[in-house]
Design a protein around this motif. Structure first.
Motif, mmCIF file in Angstrom:
data_model
loop_
_atom_site.group_PDB
_atom_site.id
_atom_site.type_symbol
_atom_site.label_atom_id
_atom_site.label_comp_id
_atom_site.label_asym_id
_atom_site.label_seq_id
_atom_site.Cartn_x
_atom_site.Cartn_y
_atom_site.Cartn_z
ATOM 1 N N ASN A 89 0.851 -1.188 0.000
ATOM 2 C CA ASN A 89 0.000 0.000 0.000
ATOM 3 C C ASN A 89 0.886 1.236 0.000
ATOM 4 O OD1 ASN A 89 -2.156 -1.855 0.634
ATOM 5 N ND2 ASN A 89 -1.172 -1.934 2.635
ATOM 6 N N SER B 129 -4.551 -4.102 2.680
ATOM 7 C CA SER B 129 -5.632 -3.383 2.015
ATOM 8 C C SER B 129 -6.887 -4.243 1.929
ATOM 9 C CB SER B 129 -5.193 -2.935 0.621
ATOM 10 O OG SER B 129 -5.688 -3.797 -0.358
ATOM 11 N N TYR B 157 -8.530 -0.634 5.451
ATOM 12 C CA TYR B 157 -7.459 -1.581 5.736
ATOM 13 C C TYR B 157 -7.876 -2.507 6.866
ATOM 14 C CZ TYR B 157 -4.385 1.474 3.066
ATOM 15 O OH TYR B 157 -3.811 2.208 2.069
#
Lengths: 481, 481
Positions: A89, B129, B157
């Protein structure tokens, strides 16, 4: 499936080869090693480049490994290309096996230095209760930088970016400390979280990163300053051992609080901090702490201040009683009176040091490591298969064997580049890019009456032709952890 | 300030003493050591019990260290009493310095075993994620067990409780793996998060804990089963090295998925798992996997199944293509055809093993450790100050010095209980409770013409009277990491 992932990475890992320590499976299942000695702490098999979990094909890699929407820099590019990190991420990275080796070494050096000044290592939860952060008033102060969440019961937590609240509460609940037991220095090396508005530069400004944070408890302001000084000295020693030029500058205390603060900065063009360094005395400061139009040195008043940029790799704070007052961290004084402890806190960006070292030491194309924390110290290159000097291959394997047996300091530190379908030149280029401190080329010279090996010291740029004993002498002096 | 914290802890830490490696400050600031050899990896000063960050007053501790509203057990009580852990939020603990020492040793043993079968260590982000977890359909499936949060941009998340999604994506983005490069075994030892409905039993069922998770990628189902088997063997070796009796039982695959699964269980009364073990053959299974009224062994059909309870410390899963299919983790086969990899995943509860070992090995009052991961191997007790044999004190200090110099395996492993205002008897009781594998009492016998030392081996319960050479012989055989 994963939005932030790069298609370029596919290219990078094209023709990926893997290495691990062992096993070509034999018919009975696993390789002999595993069965041989379950208690052996040292793996005896040869480390093969073809089995290392890193890209083998560094030459063909595109140089545009930029993360979508993020600013990139040299260390990030080199680390992604070499298979040290892989973006996940925004601001979050996988640390791949080669990077983990380096990081574990870095952590060992930090442990040595922190324990050398009396630090004791603990490990605090990442989930920090909102109540603690409200007590210190940082729950609101930290704003969006704090990752916040609720558990299944609706209780508020944040993911700790730093642990002043947590450690002070811990010490407060172990009451009746005696003044004789201070200074108390507690530290941890754990993953921290900070919701950066703009993560960038790979590991240099991420949202999830490793930090060493130490907290000190002292009887008086004077004692706390002594502790502060000893930590600064330990930081200075640490960077000296890594061969990194580091400047200690006067700094702003930010939202941590306190009255005295220093940053440890590695001078670098991409540094986000602006430093003013006196050309005359040892004074140096972050621009933030001075009125911006200042050009005269406030200490010696004769020197003038020169601006440079730096990457902040460490930060020290004298906190006084800011947190110990709130959480009632007290001790019993010589006069047997309950007294609030004087505190300090001291951070080192572990993953940031790793990236910053690569940033300042590497060329545009080739990684250079602080020798002490290079993932592997030595890479041995046998000749190309089918070449005129093919028969020297066996000498390369013997050399790796001998190094492992004769030099305990190099156990697990020597890899053999067994991708002998490739020319020596191509593999040498890879080895240079990956930055092994020592590269040993086994070629023509190895077949002479007195076999000679070509040794390239990447840190100095020297190339030497040495006998086997000469190689052993040279590599026996390599400092490892 | 911190709701979940215990007032009883204050009592536990009454008269707390601290120990660290160094420093009584001298007039010039810090102790000689720090200045002496910044490059030395071994601290030369004596480790003093009075400076260890653990409670000194184990005898007076209340035994009711139960966490508010949580079920407690022996290991939790012993670990809190001995200053190994301290409760933070529900299901979250501070790991204090003595526990960190033990945990670092445990991690070294795990590293050896995982690398011994070809495992390569990496480190994946905790922030996972939501997109990844939605792709595997576990975002919904995990329900409230998943800690969920949003970043400053509103992106979802979770905090990774396990990393099948993350590792499979990683491998998928390193395309064109060759079948020659498999099996690939990647593992990490990191903090995991799980929002347990009812955290309990200290480190045995927490919400934040350390886990070793390994993931394997193979060319075929057959090869994946071979890898599966080699991991099971490594687990068996690991528990054997720790001296823990461990049963490998057939298990349910739960929400991880896959078709084959085993648990590694330590038999224990407080175990939450019910196992059925055949009295006749090697068959054993978690009750969950059998029809509950089963009493005949399904394998040998002559034996009958006996129920016992166990603490799950490891779990292995053959995953097949469940994740590799979703995330497109492929390799190029011998026929040069893109083929989906066969996967397995393998967990070890690191902090849980620590607590479970203490649970099964300790008495109600005294901690016992697997020798290999005891925080310190030896505690030396000098006589009480002012007693008749006070002059033997110097012999105790000499002994500690000699042990450190003569036995490299014991470097950093020997502590001196310098709390000589207390009787030997009281300190001996503390040492027994903390579970040092070897306790050396320096008393009357040390003043004889041929000095004799009383050595208590806590693992065997033996007491021996040995000359200095005898002590060196005995302790020279201690296995350390």
């Amino acid at each position: 499936m994963e939005p932030a992932v790069h298609k370029s990475w596919r290219r990078v890992f094209h023709n990926l080869h893997r290495a691990f320590i062992i096993p070509k499976r034999n018919s009975s299942g696993w390789a002999d090693h595993a069965a041989a000695s379950p208690h052996s702490s040292h793996v005896k098999s040869t480390l093969l480049v073809s089995r290392l979990y890193q890209p083998s094909n560094l030459r063909d890699m595109g140089l545009d490994s930029q993360v979508a929407g993020e600013m990139s820099c040299k260390s990030q590019r080199l680390m992604q290309q070499a298979g040290l990190i892989h973006p996940s991420n925004p601001g979050c990275y996988y640390y791949l096996p080669t990077a983990v080796r380096s990081m574990e070494k870095l952590i060992r050096v930090i442990d040595q230095e922190m324990q050398g000044i009396g630090g004791q290592k603990l490990d605090m939860p990442s989930l920090c209760s909102a109540d603690l952060w409200k007590a210190s008033e940082r729950w609101d102060l930290m704003g969006k930088e704090l990752f916040r969440l609720k558990d299944r019961h609706g209780t508020d937590y944040c993911l700790g970016p730093t642990h002043e609240e947590a450690v002070t509460t811990l010490v407060a609940h172990q009451a009746t400390l005696s003044y004789r037991q201070l200074p108390l220095l507690l530290y941890q090396i754990t993953r921290k979280f900070r919701d950066e508005p703009k993560p960038k530069f790979g590991l240099l400004r991420g949202r999830e990163f490793y930090m060493k944070d130490m907290y000190s408890f002292d009887v008086s302001e004077e004692a706390a300053h002594q502790t502060y000084e000893s930590v600064c000295q330990a930081y200075t020693r640490l960077f000296a051992r890594l061969g990194l030029r580091c400047v200690q500058v006067q700094a702003d205390t930010g939202n941590i609080g306190g009255t005295l603060s220093h940053e440890f900065q590695l001078p670098a063009d991409i540094g986000e901090d602006r430093l003013l360094v006196c050309g005359n005395c040892s004074f140096s400061a972050n621009v933030e702490t001075l009125s911006s139009d200042k050009t005269d040195c406030p200490r010696c008043s004769t020197g003038s201040l020169v601006e440079s940029k730096g990457i902040e790799v460490g930060h020290t704070f004298y906190l006084g009683k800011k947190y110990s007052h709130v959480f009632e961290a007290t001790f019993s004084s010589a006069q047997n009176k309950l007294t609030t402890a004087e505190m300090g806190c001291y951070g080192l960006g572990v993953t940031r040091i790793l990236a910053a070292a690569i940033e300042v030491m590497s060329t545009e194309e080739e990684i250079r490591w602080p020798g002490l924390i290079a993932p592997y110290q030595v890479c041995v290159l046998p000749p190309k298969k089918g070449s005129k000097v093919d028969e020297a291959s066996v000498l390369a394997e013997e050399l790796v064997q001998t190094l492992g047996e004769a030099l305990p300091c190099l156990r697990g530190e020597v890899v053999l580049d067994d991708r002998t379908q490739m020319s020596i030149g191509k593999r040498l280029k890879d080895a240079c890019r990956l930055g092994y401190p020592y590269i040993v080329v086994v070629g023509q010279g190895a077949l002479e009456e007195t076999p000679k090996f070509e040794v390239i010291c990447q840190q100095t740029g020297e190339t030497m032709f040495l006998s086997k004993d000469g190689v052993l002498d040279l590599l026996g002096k390599v400092e490892t952890l």
